[in-house]
Scaffold this active site. Structure first.
Site, PDB file in Angstrom:
ATOM      1  N   GLY A   1       0.782  -1.226   0.000  1.00  0.00           N
ATOM      2  CA  GLY A   1       0.000   0.000   0.000  1.00  0.00           C
ATOM      3  C   GLY A   1       0.815   1.278   0.000  1.00  0.00           C
TER       4      GLY A   1
ATOM      5  CB  SER B   1       3.898 -10.486  -6.209  1.00  0.00           C
ATOM      6  OG  SER B   1       3.852  -9.331  -5.413  1.00  0.00           O
ATOM      7  NE  ARG B   2       6.347 -10.524 -13.915  1.00  0.00           N
ATOM      8  CZ  ARG B   2       7.565 -10.145 -14.297  1.00  0.00           C
ATOM      9  NH1 ARG B   2       7.947  -8.895 -14.141  1.00  0.00           N
ATOM     10  NH2 ARG B   2       8.397 -11.008 -14.838  1.00  0.00           N
ATOM     11  CB  ALA B   3       2.745  -3.884  -9.864  1.00  0.00           C
TER      12      ALA B   3
ATOM     13  CB  THR C   1      -3.895  -2.629  -7.544  1.00  0.00           C
ATOM     14  OG1 THR C   1      -3.371  -2.864  -6.238  1.00  0.00           O
ATOM     15  CG2 THR C   1      -4.943  -3.672  -7.851  1.00  0.00           C
TER      16      THR C   1
ATOM     17  CG  ASP D   1      -5.645  -6.490   1.356  1.00  0.00           C
ATOM     18  OD1 ASP D   1      -5.545  -7.709   1.545  1.00  0.00           O
ATOM     19  OD2 ASP D   1      -4.712  -5.767   0.987  1.00  0.00           O
TER      20      ASP D   1
ATOM     21  CB  SER E   1      -2.759 -13.682   1.139  1.00  0.00           C
ATOM     22  OG  SER E   1      -1.938 -13.306   0.067  1.00  0.00           O
TER      23      SER E   1
ATOM     24  CE  LYS F   1      -2.685  -3.402   0.719  1.00  0.00           C
ATOM     25  NZ  LYS F   1      -2.202  -4.771   0.464  1.00  0.00           N
TER      26      LYS F   1
END
Lengths: 524, 524
Positions: free
Chosen positions: B187, B213-215, B217, B275, B283, B307
């Site tokens: 975030g 991870s890749r982006a 959002t 989320d 996750s 977040k």
């Protein structure tokens, strides 16, 4: 994307040529962009993102799919799935702009509902407006449906939701003091009482402009069955003429744009098999109010494989219907009925049309249960007439049916809508058949509504009018091993095989001792 | 459809020739049938229905779209969207059978959760297995995500969910006593501490095989930024070699099939902006356990546009993480950090890579906040080493960074993964730019993480590596009217326009009096 004028730019970035892509994505707008399209590089323009497409002064939201196949769309084109293309109202090649979709305004209210808050009138109006305008994705629709499921809506919220759904579409005014209707919450195969109740009450003189849906998950809706007999896709003006002349019609409601948000929500509720009380009440009452009804008789069947499985549950649902109806100033009479098994013998459009015509003709083969239920519901509806005393409706309905006046009225309606020339004594049923027999002797102790409906659908109903299931035995009937339980009709070999495989897994019938037969106590 | 042998039928009904349809439907399997295809007539074969496709001993579920365009599929063909086709592992033209999909076995557990029931271990394992096998539709996934949102999962259920997600995929074993990792709940734009913490702790000798991870959002994930410097798509065997030699790697986690159910759930959670604590914990911890971590430092930033927005909320989340980590036997250290604004100056892969390299080189322009946060997190992680005393980590991390040992380690990792030859002193940023200036004098009192991230994405990040936002001012900095706040870089005119329009609606900056500056009190 923005309310102000677009910036002065010699080459507006996202102008493409519209193309109709011949893919039916079933109520979900899908836009197709070529992977090498310049616009696609921008943020959010990834598969699954929502985009806003503008052309011809109209604006729709769509899910974006990306393709590398120039036969679908070229780099300067924007493809739209069939429904989406139709909504733009332009010819192929029309210029269109595409931008990222702003999230629907009501999303914050949706999030509050997901978080368990109680929503107000304005919240529901905002959400329903966005839904009716196809601004919600399937994922957001599903979130709304789950977040408003079961105990998540109080009855005031159900009223707001219903009111918002009425406001989202067209509302019909018949200019009549009394407009009656009947409705069943569904779930019982073969339950075609509307096609009998309507001619009976219209023969008496009540106004009953019945609009029905086609089957979504069932083997036949009233519109599908009526379509065996007559044209059901009537322009609204034609419906009005019919009702002026005959007091009634039996038409498909899909053209009338009544409660369009409900149509969108159904596309998510059905795959989830969610049919929560709040959503059911809002869906049914919004459609009835939009159709201009003033009096409604509502049928709630209960049984082990019906939508409602116990009397306390049925009573709770009845109270919710009554509360919202009173707030809407709709006169409502709820009838709780026996939903332990299918009504009538035939399941599937043509088989059900046969049963209906046999009841109207007082034919010796007419299914007794369909006739009895029809007379009870018609009697209740007739009592909406202030000139009829409570308790007299049943006998009047029976007189109208037995005298042939209901048949005459039905024939007049069929003629007026455009008769199809159906011969119910020799219906052209699917020629491929197989029979299912009792595995042992005893009494029929159970018939699974869900499995019988499934078999009829597998056999091809409602798309294949002559496909379906013809029941030879009902609850309580004695059988010997090898006696016929039902016959399945299909028109295509593949359909027949699907149905046969399903039958082998579960026939839908239980045979046992008479003492195992469940009883229901329904009020009438 | 059925467990028993197929019936003896001379013409099996649903055998079609597979065809790859070049449409990217983003993680949703879509099957395309021609409207005139014989099979399509059968029940359930309507748009939006789920079908089961079998070929080559494999079986997938897909949403059905119907087309009348023979260029897409012909009557004897079954089209599959790109992902779906790849899953079958066959050449075009391979025979396939299609049937209605049975609902996933775990759907009854899903319905119980929708109804508000508490689920058990087996329920979660069943649901997660079906999700990982792509047996859930987007609608069902959305229903699960909403039904398990917020207070709907108790901590025992979160543990079961996490455990089931670990079981759904591959689990890595590094054969090391101590495998450390750091993670941020996300975030905060520009927050690229992993690329600094990893070389620091690896230089000390700790094993830190970082997969990122890749982006989804955001304008850049760690994998996107690392990809500016080096190859990140490493086969698993290559990763193992790297970790043996260098104690660390900075790779993309997508090839490792860790917690595949999580990848599917994310495809629904992100569009809904959901989320929830339970889903976040499951996750993150499932991915870390699957990656073989034994010790984890977790960064929870708090701020008005982060977040987590308050300390009590952060503490509650911390307790949930700690509970589940203990059940999983994972050593966890939670750090609550300042999330009021982006970290570093650059937002976007290349700009962030520049910041990272400047910190490693102790360059005078290196963003101080990125350096400070890195040292604090690296210090905590170093203290996982039993030879380091509590409180000593920060100073050791600083020594490793200041001495250039972290830079050397990073250069070795870059070389080993395959260097891209990025010149951080002369990065090839997007050549199209516009600047945003302070509208009035005062002090920067707010920077909106969400809006800055949005601008960077609109400008083209992460797909366009050189696109993004370069911040010239941070919280508390004094400005005069007309001073530069930030510069936006883009490579395409359309991207630049999208970003410019968004900037005009909201710059993401607030300028006011120094007294308006909010303070956060974060523990360290």
């Amino acid at each position: 994307m923005t309310d102000r004028e677009p910036p002065l730019d010699p080459s507006p970035p996202a102008r493409l040529s519209l193309r109709r892509v011949a893919i039916d994505t079933y109520r979900e707008n899908v836009a197709y962009l070529h992977r090498d399209c310049d616009v696609y590089r921008a943020e959010g323009f990834q598969a699954l993102s929502k985009v806003e497409v503008r052309a011809n002064g109209r604006r729709i939201l769509a899910t974006l799919n990306v393709t590398s196949d120039p036969r679908l769309v070229q780099c300067n084109e924007l493809g739209l799935s069939e429904d989406a293309f139709a909504q733009m109202g332009v010819e192929p090649g029309h210029p269109a702009t595409i931008s990222q979709a702003e999230p629907p305004e009501s999303i914050s209210a949706l999030h509050r509902k997901i978080d368990g808050e109680r929503l107000g009138r304005e919240d529901f109006h905002g959400i329903v407006r966005d839904i009716a305008e196809h601004r919600y994705s399937k994922i957001e629709l599903s979130a709304f449906v789950v977040a408003t499921n079961r105990g998540e809506l109080d009855r005031e919220e159900v009223f707001y939701l219903t009111e918002a759904m009425i406001a989202s579409g067209r509302r019909v005014n018949w200019n009549e003091r009394l407009v009656v209707d009947k409705h069943c919450i569904g779930g019982i195969p073969g339950n075609r009482t509307s096609m009998l109740v309507v001619p009976i009450v219209a023969a008496h003189g009540l106004v009953c402009p019945k609009t029905s849906s086609r089957a979504i998950t069932s083997p036949a809706g009233t519109a599908d069955t009526m379509e065996v007999l007559a044209n059901v896709e009537l322009p609204f003006e034609r419906m009005q003429e019919l009702v002026r002349e005959h007091r009634a019609c039996l038409a498909w409601g899909g053209t009338a744009n009544l409660s369009p948000a409900d149509d969108v929500l159904i596309s998510v509720e059905r795959p989830l098999s969610l049919d929560s009380p709040g959503q059911m009440v809002a869906s049914i009452l919004s459609k009835k109010m939009a159709a201009g009804s003033t009096h409604l008789v509502l049928d709630i069947p209960i049984g082990p494989t019906a939508k409602v499985r116990s009397m306390p549950e049925a009573q709770k649902l009845r109270r919710l219907f009554e509360y919202v109806a009173r707030r809407l100033d709709l006169s409502l009479d709820v009838v709780i009925t026996d939903g332990r098994q299918p009504i009538g013998n035939g399941i599937g459009p043509m088989l059900e049309a046969r049963d209906v015509m046999q009841v109207l003709e007082n034919h010796p083969n007419a299914p007794v249960d369909l006739r009895q239920k029809t007379l009870r519901l018609a009697g209740r509806l007739l009592e909406c007439d202030p000139d009829i005393r409570g308790g007299d409706g049943y006998a009047i309905a029976r007189d109208i049916l037995d005298s042939g006046r209901a048949l005459q009225k039905m024939l007049a309606i069929i003629q007026a809508q455009g008769a199809k020339g159906f011969d119910h004594l020799h219906p052209e049923l699917g020629l491929l058949t197989f029979d299912v027999f009792a595995p042992a002797g005893g009494v029929i102790t159970g018939i699974d509504n869900l499995q019988i409906a499934r078999l009829a659908r597998l056999a091809g109903a409602p798309k294949v009018q002559g496909a379906g299931v013809d029941l030879a035995r009902k609850l309580g009937d004695p059988v010997r091993a090898g006696d016929l339980l039902y016959r399945v009709h299909a028109a295509f070999q593949s359909d027949l095989e699907f149905a046969r495989q399903a039958t082998e897994k579960a026939s839908g019938y239980a045979v046992g001792a008479a003492s195992e037969l469940s009883h229901v106590f329904v009020e009438f």
